[in-house]
Design a protein around this motif. Structure first.
Motif, PDB file in Angstrom:
ATOM      1  N   ILE A 183     -62.067  -5.048   0.820  1.00 58.86           N
ATOM      2  CA  ILE A 183     -61.961  -6.111  -0.184  1.00 58.86           C
ATOM      3  C   ILE A 183     -61.370  -5.552  -1.466  1.00 58.86           C
ATOM      4  CG2 ILE A 183     -63.286  -7.736  -1.587  1.00 58.86           C
ATOM      5  CD1 ILE A 183     -65.253  -7.919   0.770  1.00 58.86           C
ATOM      6  N   ALA A 218     -58.556  -7.199   2.788  1.00 59.82           N
ATOM      7  CA  ALA A 218     -59.304  -8.338   3.325  1.00 59.82           C
ATOM      8  C   ALA A 218     -58.613  -9.656   2.972  1.00 59.82           C
ATOM      9  CB  ALA A 218     -60.732  -8.331   2.807  1.00 59.82           C
ATOM     10  N   SER A 219     -58.116  -9.778   1.752  1.00 59.77           N
ATOM     11  CA  SER A 219     -57.401 -10.999   1.357  1.00 59.77           C
ATOM     12  C   SER A 219     -56.096 -11.137   2.125  1.00 59.77           C
ATOM     13  CB  SER A 219     -57.106 -10.978  -0.141  1.00 59.77           C
ATOM     14  OG  SER A 219     -58.309 -11.102  -0.861  1.00 59.77           O
ATOM     15  N   ASN A 251     -56.823 -12.511   5.426  1.00 59.39           N
ATOM     16  CA  ASN A 251     -57.673 -13.714   5.393  1.00 59.39           C
ATOM     17  C   ASN A 251     -58.987 -13.470   6.127  1.00 59.39           C
ATOM     18  OD1 ASN A 251     -55.934 -15.302   3.865  1.00 59.39           O
ATOM     19  ND2 ASN A 251     -54.737 -15.848   5.690  1.00 59.39           N
ATOM     20  N   MET A 252     -59.632 -12.376   5.801  1.00 55.21           N
ATOM     21  CA  MET A 252     -60.860 -11.959   6.475  1.00 55.21           C
ATOM     22  C   MET A 252     -61.987 -12.948   6.210  1.00 55.21           C
ATOM     23  SD  MET A 252     -62.714  -8.225   6.284  1.00 55.21           S
ATOM     24  CE  MET A 252     -61.539  -7.376   7.303  1.00 55.21           C
ATOM     25  N   PHE A 301     -65.720  -9.538   8.575  1.00 57.96           N
ATOM     26  CA  PHE A 301     -66.263  -8.491   7.712  1.00 57.96           C
ATOM     27  C   PHE A 301     -67.460  -7.815   8.385  1.00 57.96           C
ATOM     28  CE2 PHE A 301     -68.946  -6.877   4.292  1.00 57.96           C
ATOM     29  CZ  PHE A 301     -68.044  -6.180   3.518  1.00 57.96           C
ATOM     30  N   TYR A 339     -69.537 -15.700   1.275  1.00 58.32           N
ATOM     31  CA  TYR A 339     -68.491 -14.698   1.489  1.00 58.32           C
ATOM     32  C   TYR A 339     -67.248 -15.131   0.727  1.00 58.32           C
ATOM     33  CZ  TYR A 339     -65.166 -11.515   3.493  1.00 58.32           C
ATOM     34  OH  TYR A 339     -64.220 -10.538   3.631  1.00 58.32           O
ATOM     35  N   ASN A 362     -63.535 -13.103  -0.760  1.00 62.22           N
ATOM     36  CA  ASN A 362     -62.754 -11.880  -0.965  1.00 62.22           C
ATOM     37  C   ASN A 362     -62.388 -11.672  -2.425  1.00 62.22           C
ATOM     38  OD1 ASN A 362     -62.625 -10.987   1.725  1.00 62.22           O
ATOM     39  ND2 ASN A 362     -61.018 -12.475   2.168  1.00 62.22           N
ATOM     40  N   ILE A 369     -66.766  -7.885  -7.679  1.00 58.09           N
ATOM     41  CA  ILE A 369     -67.287  -8.264  -6.364  1.00 58.09           C
ATOM     42  C   ILE A 369     -68.619  -7.557  -6.134  1.00 58.09           C
ATOM     43  CG2 ILE A 369     -66.849  -8.211  -3.873  1.00 58.09           C
ATOM     44  CD1 ILE A 369     -64.895  -9.999  -5.325  1.00 58.09           C
ATOM     45  N   ASN A 416     -62.065  -5.521  -8.009  1.00 57.79           N
ATOM     46  CA  ASN A 416     -60.890  -5.485  -7.122  1.00 57.79           C
ATOM     47  C   ASN A 416     -59.716  -4.839  -7.842  1.00 57.79           C
ATOM     48  OD1 ASN A 416     -62.106  -6.649  -4.936  1.00 57.79           O
ATOM     49  ND2 ASN A 416     -61.187  -8.668  -5.193  1.00 57.79           N
TER      50      ASN A 416
END
Length: 182
Positions: free
Chosen positions: A69, A74-75, A78-79, A84, A133, A135, A142, A179
């Motif tokens: 993340i 992850a973005s 499109n997790m 995850f 959840y 991202n 985060i 992030n």
């Protein structure tokens, strides 16, 4: 003078007196009295060691998976929460059997580091309804929280380690980060 033959001392005493005087096998009887507490204590020490190792593995897996993340991977993929969790469980190695059923994840954007999110372990049960959840975007703060239900076999160990009513230990790993920019 005539010597009189006498019986050996063991035959002169009664049966119970002889039985109490005997020392053969006393070590076996003493071991029998302390064996159960000794083995229960040894098993509790081994189980506590397993809990500590599992907690350490969980902490490392949460940090490593949270890095997906943090770096924006992850973005980009499109997790989802399920993906995850799968990624987290793949990092937990052999110490975490049945990880998909035992692990719960909560990944959320927080406005500042001094935030107290809702505790899903209130009242002796684990409520997954408040878990989310996200991202996040580049630069967002985060908070990643992971819970792992570790069943315990030693009952008196469960009394000291568990906040849940079923006696399982709920291990928790938490990491917070900002992030990376895009």
């Amino acid at each position: 003078m005539r010597l009189r033959k006498s019986r050996p001392p063991a035959l002169r005493r009664g049966f119970f007196a002889r039985l109490l005087a005997e020392r053969d096998g006393s070590a076996a009887v003493e071991f029998g009295m302390v064996a159960l507490p000794f083995f229960m204590m040894m098993f509790a020490i081994l189980e506590l060691g397993l809990v500590f190792v599992t907690d350490s593995v969980l902490e490392n897996a949460a940090i490593e998976t949270g890095r997906l993340i943090r770096t924006g991977q992850a973005s980009a993929q499109n997790m989802t929460a399920a993906q995850f969790k799968t990624s987290l469980c793949s990092r937990m190695s052999i110490f975490a059997s049945d990880c998909d059923a035992r692990a719960s994840v909560d990944v959320r954007v927080i406005p500042q580091f001094a935030v107290t999110p809702p505790d899903p372990m209130a009242g002796g049960t684990f409520d997954t309804g408040s878990l989310t959840y996200a991202n996040g975007n580049p630069g967002d703060l985060i908070l990643v929280r992971v819970w792992y239900r570790q069943p315990l076999l030693t009952t008196f160990l469960g009394q000291g380690l568990s906040r849940l009513s079923d006696g399982a230990a709920m291990l928790t790993a938490t990491t917070a980060f900002r992030n990376e920019p895009a």
